[in-house]
Scaffold this active site. Structure first.
Site, PDB file in Angstrom:
ATOM      1  N   GLU A 137       0.883  -1.212  -0.045  1.00 32.22           N
ATOM      2  CA  GLU A 137       0.142   0.019   0.005  1.00 32.22           C
ATOM      3  C   GLU A 137       1.029   1.209   0.038  1.00 32.22           C
ATOM      4  OE1 GLU A 137      -2.153  -0.379   3.862  1.00 32.22           O
ATOM      5  OE2 GLU A 137      -2.338  -2.375   3.224  1.00 32.22           O
ATOM      6  N   LYS A 148       2.241   4.635   1.417  1.00 37.17           N
ATOM      7  CA  LYS A 148       2.052   5.024   2.679  1.00 37.17           C
ATOM      8  C   LYS A 148       1.912   6.499   2.727  1.00 37.17           C
ATOM      9  CE  LYS A 148       5.011   5.287   6.964  1.00 37.17           C
ATOM     10  NZ  LYS A 148       4.849   6.758   7.288  1.00 37.17           N
ATOM     11  N   ASP A 157       0.847  10.382   3.532  1.00 38.70           N
ATOM     12  CA  ASP A 157       1.617  11.236   4.686  1.00 38.70           C
ATOM     13  C   ASP A 157       0.270  12.020   5.106  1.00 38.70           C
ATOM     14  OD1 ASP A 157       3.527  12.300   5.700  1.00 38.70           O
ATOM     15  OD2 ASP A 157       4.417  13.281   4.170  1.00 38.70           O
ATOM     16  N   TYR A 174      -8.078   7.445   3.970  1.00 41.75           N
ATOM     17  CA  TYR A 174      -8.234   6.089   3.387  1.00 41.75           C
ATOM     18  C   TYR A 174      -8.305   5.153   4.628  1.00 41.75           C
ATOM     19  CZ  TYR A 174      -7.396   7.379  -1.573  1.00 41.75           C
ATOM     20  OH  TYR A 174      -7.535   7.708  -2.899  1.00 41.75           O
ATOM     21  N   LYS A 195      10.572   3.420   3.059  1.00 42.59           N
ATOM     22  CA  LYS A 195      10.205   4.929   2.695  1.00 42.59           C
ATOM     23  C   LYS A 195      11.089   5.272   1.470  1.00 42.59           C
ATOM     24  CE  LYS A 195       9.321   7.593   5.851  1.00 42.59           C
ATOM     25  NZ  LYS A 195       9.231   7.958   7.491  1.00 42.59           N
ATOM     26  N   CYS A 233      10.295  49.195  -7.312  1.00 46.86           N
ATOM     27  CA  CYS A 233      10.371  48.147  -7.931  1.00 46.86           C
ATOM     28  C   CYS A 233      11.545  47.585  -8.986  1.00 46.86           C
ATOM     29  CB  CYS A 233       9.386  48.472  -9.290  1.00 46.86           C
ATOM     30  SG  CYS A 233       9.111  46.824 -10.472  1.00 46.86           S
ATOM     31  N   CYS A 288      10.829  48.548 -12.850  1.00 45.80           N
ATOM     32  CA  CYS A 288      10.544  49.887 -13.403  1.00 45.80           C
ATOM     33  C   CYS A 288      10.681  51.182 -12.525  1.00 45.80           C
ATOM     34  CB  CYS A 288       8.970  49.647 -13.947  1.00 45.80           C
ATOM     35  SG  CYS A 288       8.080  49.981 -12.492  1.00 45.80           S
ATOM     36  N   CYS A 348       4.246  46.109  -7.145  1.00 46.09           N
ATOM     37  CA  CYS A 348       4.144  47.134  -8.056  1.00 46.09           C
ATOM     38  C   CYS A 348       3.084  47.320  -8.909  1.00 46.09           C
ATOM     39  CB  CYS A 348       5.477  46.897  -9.092  1.00 46.09           C
ATOM     40  SG  CYS A 348       5.514  48.024 -10.376  1.00 46.09           S
ATOM     41  N   CYS A 353       5.133  48.596 -16.376  1.00 49.83           N
ATOM     42  CA  CYS A 353       6.381  47.888 -15.803  1.00 49.83           C
ATOM     43  C   CYS A 353       6.729  46.734 -16.740  1.00 49.83           C
ATOM     44  CB  CYS A 353       5.961  47.195 -14.223  1.00 49.83           C
ATOM     45  SG  CYS A 353       7.384  46.428 -13.633  1.00 49.83           S
TER      46      CYS A 353
HETATM   47  S1  IVH Z   1      -0.723   0.364   9.013  1.00 47.30           S
HETATM   48  C1  IVH Z   1       0.288  -1.798  12.705  1.00 47.30           C
HETATM   49  N1  IVH Z   1      -0.870   1.271   6.549  1.00 47.30           N
HETATM   50  O1  IVH Z   1       2.157   5.577   8.936  1.00 47.30           O
HETATM   51  C2  IVH Z   1       0.473  -0.965  11.170  1.00 47.30           C
HETATM   52  N2  IVH Z   1      -0.024   2.777   8.105  1.00 47.30           N
HETATM   53  O2  IVH Z   1       4.639   5.157  10.400  1.00 47.30           O
HETATM   54  C3  IVH Z   1      -0.169   0.577  11.398  1.00 47.30           C
HETATM   55  N3  IVH Z   1       0.337   5.107   7.419  1.00 47.30           N
HETATM   56  O3  IVH Z   1       0.852   5.395  12.180  1.00 47.30           O
HETATM   57  C4  IVH Z   1       0.000   1.368  10.323  1.00 47.30           C
HETATM   58  N4  IVH Z   1      -0.117   4.757   5.360  1.00 47.30           N
HETATM   59  O4  IVH Z   1      -0.391   6.751  10.306  1.00 47.30           O
HETATM   60  C5  IVH Z   1      -0.398   1.717   7.863  1.00 47.30           C
HETATM   61  N5  IVH Z   1      -1.307   2.151   4.332  1.00 47.30           N
HETATM   62  C6  IVH Z   1      -0.838   2.345   5.489  1.00 47.30           C
HETATM   63  C7  IVH Z   1      -0.144   3.474   5.993  1.00 47.30           C
HETATM   64  C8  IVH Z   1      -0.055   3.835   7.308  1.00 47.30           C
HETATM   65  C9  IVH Z   1       0.091   5.666   6.279  1.00 47.30           C
HETATM   66  C10 IVH Z   1       0.778   5.758   8.589  1.00 47.30           C
HETATM   67  C11 IVH Z   1       0.014   5.517   9.781  1.00 47.30           C
HETATM   68  C12 IVH Z   1       0.966   4.938  10.694  1.00 47.30           C
HETATM   69  C13 IVH Z   1       2.471   5.549  10.272  1.00 47.30           C
HETATM   70  C14 IVH Z   1       3.294   4.625  10.749  1.00 47.30           C
END
Ligand code: IVH
Length: 676
Positions: free
Chosen positions: A112, A114, A116, A222, A313, A407, A410, A424, A430
């Site tokens: 999946e 990750k 942010d 999500y 990461k 400016c 000009c 300006c 200008c």
């Molecule tokens: S699983 C036990 N899946 O990443 C597993 N976390 O660094 C718990 N996060 O606290 C998390 N996308 O806020 C999981 N597809 C994903 C995620 C995800 C973002 C975040 C989540 C977690 C943090 C951990």
């Protein structure tokens, strides 16, 4: 032991302690993650060389984080774990070897993105959302039920009826790139503090004590897992569970994949990394999970992270570098934008030499000086920006930044506008604005002069062939071919396109004029409310302010624009040269009936503290609005109270309808001197 090392250590500890509190307790980080990591690394380096200096209160020794006491606390029945990170294939192999060493065979991995954002737990009882909470320290979180309820993508009631009696889902609340961009653009315009990144914006928005503020922020969600399940068994495959959750109406990231080998997991990583910039949300890596739930249970956890999942990461998008100088650039609309010249540095695979500081307020807010060590961030295709100054690196040789008074192009005197922007206002006079104003004038959404690109405009402006938009309509084939690399055929095409553009719409024309703060949307509002160019030209500040969607900054910018003789002359000349549009502009907006033109169509949803629904409808209608029950393409505004309908919110966001709060509504009602 040198005294300077000791004092550096004290300074570092103090700074890290302070920033940890800002991040965890106040939800208001003063420095970026990269800067925090940089300071922590400095501390670790010193402590590694001088282990006798490690004290139990050193930030390097701390695990977990203090939790907040503004919201009520929630206890997580099942701890909300975090993830261990790896940064390369070796790390991923090590994660996988754990299972091989235990003779466990892994058949499938669920991969999946990750996301942010911030982790949230949602508790459904009998299919109804009864609680939303943050992760907090994993055991105790904060009750943010009212706030999560405002997120349209979170179902307040699950679909179907075969859900467990109690079901806790966990997932990420985040802000899409587009929503984040808009939020910061508005903040820049209003001179407000900008958010460092989409995650901070999401976190700041979700942890508002006033959920009406949250309701107006473009948050998304999500699901990525489940916690408590009572009264029904779910599939033994993590991946299959997603399908079930989706059926119940919970949003699932479309990039989730079931993968059956480590080689393919690595390919998934590369693919997502490659497509990262095109995703509508920010991600900082991928998450790899063992798909089999029984196997997950067998593997258990190490400290606060599961053994069965890992975060792989992406390379950091933030780096520390040196600020060499600041240049002040004049934008198309005359705003003076400070551009930071940096010691070149690679960020996420791209060499960065300069970054934007948005506006002068940002320089003041960041307390930045020339010669400072700064943190820069590059996120997706967003222009690199300066996030913060590493004050600990100050040598006292840094120089204050001098703000321009005239400016840089000009030499006209700069004006300070509402919200802290410096401008300006010379417009076409200008030179810097001339080229950009003309590029804007011919652009697709403006006069749409096909083939007249930026390079050609630059040449025409450079040679002083065109000084204002009207000069474009005086161009001849001969003039164009006299420019380098211009063939006769191209010249004819351009002349034809210029000729064709003369038949335009009033909305396009107003937008093309490049009036500061008047985008396409505002141009539409102006035409919708004033109908003709003449009426817009003479509209007073007061008249403009009566129009919903036009604030004081926009109103004064319009008045200033039309007050300038040079602008009036250009408009006159354009019309004389044959630029026309249909008389009643809204005929082009064909679905709108004329009699409804000045009636704004609005919908209200949720509970309003200050007024009954009946009174609100009465007041709005008195203000010339038409209150409708359902949202359609024609709706102008959705007013949102407490616990609004999520369907209405989703639809309004999809259709790009303005969403306003109870505060906005009150302003309109009071503005109309509504008394009851
Ligand atoms: S699983 C036990 N899946 O990443 C597993 N976390 O660094 C718990 N996060 O606290 C998390 N996308 O806020 C999981 N597809 C994903 C995620 C995800 C973002 C975040 C989540 C977690 C943090 C951990």
């Amino acid at each position: 032991m040198s005294q300077s090392i000791k004092s550096k250590l004290i300074r570092l500890k103090k700074a890290l302690h302070h920033h940890s509190l800002c991040y965890h307790l106040k939800d208001s980080p003063e420095i970026s993650d990269a800067e925090y990591d940089f300071l922590m690394q400095e501390l670790l380096n010193i402590e590694k060389k001088n282990p006798n200096l490690i004290t139990i209160d050193s930030p390097s020794q701390r695990v977990g984080s203090p939790e907040l006491n503004k919201f009520n606390k929630t206890i997580h029945e099942i701890e909300m774990l975090s993830l261990e990170n790896v940064f390369n294939e070796q790390g991923l192999n090590r994660f996988n070897n754990r299972f091989r060493d235990k003779f466990l065979s892994v058949e499938n991995y669920c991969c999946e993105p990750k996301i942010d954002g911030l982790a949230v737990s949602l508790l459904y009882k009998d299919g109804i959302l009864i609680q939303g909470s943050t992760r907090g320290n994993g055991k105790v979180g904060e009750n943010i039920t009212e706030n999560v309820r405002t997120i349209s993508e979170i179902p307040l009631r699950l679909n179907g009826n075969n859900w467990p009696y109690r079901l806790e889902v966990r997932g990420e609340v985040f802000m899409k790139k587009s929503g984040f961009k808009k939020l910061n653009e508005d903040a820049v315009q209003q001179g407000k503090k900008i958010f460092i990144n989409a995650r901070n914006a999401a976190s700041g928005s979700l942890r508002q004590l006033d959920s009406r503020i949250t309701a107006n922020r473009p948050l998304s969600f999500y699901v990525y897992g489940v916690g408590v399940i009572e009264g029904r068994r779910l599939s033994n495959s993590h991946y299959q569970r997603f399908f079930q959750l989706k059926e119940w109406g919970l949003p699932i990231c479309s990039e989730v994949r079931l993968i059956n080998s480590l080689v393919s997991v690595k390919a998934y990583y590369q693919d997502i990394l490659y497509r990262r910039k095109n995703l509508s949300y920010e991600i900082d890596g991928i998450v790899i999970k063992i798909d089999n739930i029984k196997l997950q249970e067998k593997l258990g956890n190490i400290a606060r992270s599961p053994r069965w999942a890992i975060a792989y990461k992406f390379p950091a998008q933030e780096k520390v570098t040196l600020l060499i100088d600041i240049e002040f650039k004049v934008s198309r609309i005359g705003t003076i934008t400070p551009i930071a010249k940096l010691e070149p540095v690679f960020v996420g695979g791209v060499m960065i030499k300069s970054a934007t500081l948005h506006n002068i307020n940002e320089i003041i807010r960041l307390k930045i000086k020339i010669g400072d060590t700064v943190v820069i961030r590059r996120a997706g295709d967003v222009i690199p920006q300066i996030v913060s100054v590493v004050f600990e690196c100050r040598t006292n040789k840094e120089k204050d930044i001098e703000f321009p008074v005239f400016c840089p192009i000009c030499d006209s005197k700069l004006e300070h506008l509402e919200g802290g922007a410096i401008c300006c206002t010379a417009g076409l006079a200008c030179y810097a604005q001339r080229e950009e104003l003309l590029k804007h004038f011919v652009s697709r959404k403006a006069m749409n002069i096909y083939g007249l690109g930026g390079t050609l405009i630059a040449k025409l402006v450079n040679k002083e062939i065109i000084k204002n938009p009207a000069d474009l309509f005086k161009l001849s084939k001969e003039i164009i071919t006299s420019l380098d690399n211009m063939g006769e055929k191209s010249a004819i095409n351009i002349i034809t396109a210029i000729e064709k553009s003369k038949k335009t719409s009033l909305i396009r024309f107003i937008y093309a004029l490049g009036i500061r703060k008047v985008g396409e949307g505002t141009a539409r509002i102006l035409v919708k409310n004033f109908f003709t160019l003449e009426k817009i030209q003479v509209a007073s500040n007061e008249m403009l302010l009566k129009v919903p969607g036009i604030g004081s900054a926009i109103a004064s910018s319009i008045v200033v624009f039309f007050a300038q003789n040079e602008n009036q002359q250009v408009i006159k000349e354009l019309i004389k040269l044959g630029v026309t549009w249909p008389e009643v502009e809204l005929q082009t907006d064909n679905k709108l009936k004329l009699k409804k033109i000045n009636k704004q169509l609005v919908v209200i949803t949720g509970f309003f503290y200050n007024c009954s629904r009946k009174k609100i409808i009465y007041a709005l209608e008195k203000h010339g609005m038409l209150v409708k029950h359902t949202i359609s393409k024609k709706t102008d505004i959705l007013f949102v109270g407490q616990s609004p309908s999520s369907n209405k919110l989703i639809k309004a966001r999809k259709l790009g309808i303005q969403i306003k709060t109870e505060q906005d509504l009150l302003k309109i009602i009071q503005f109309n001197n509504f008394s009851d």
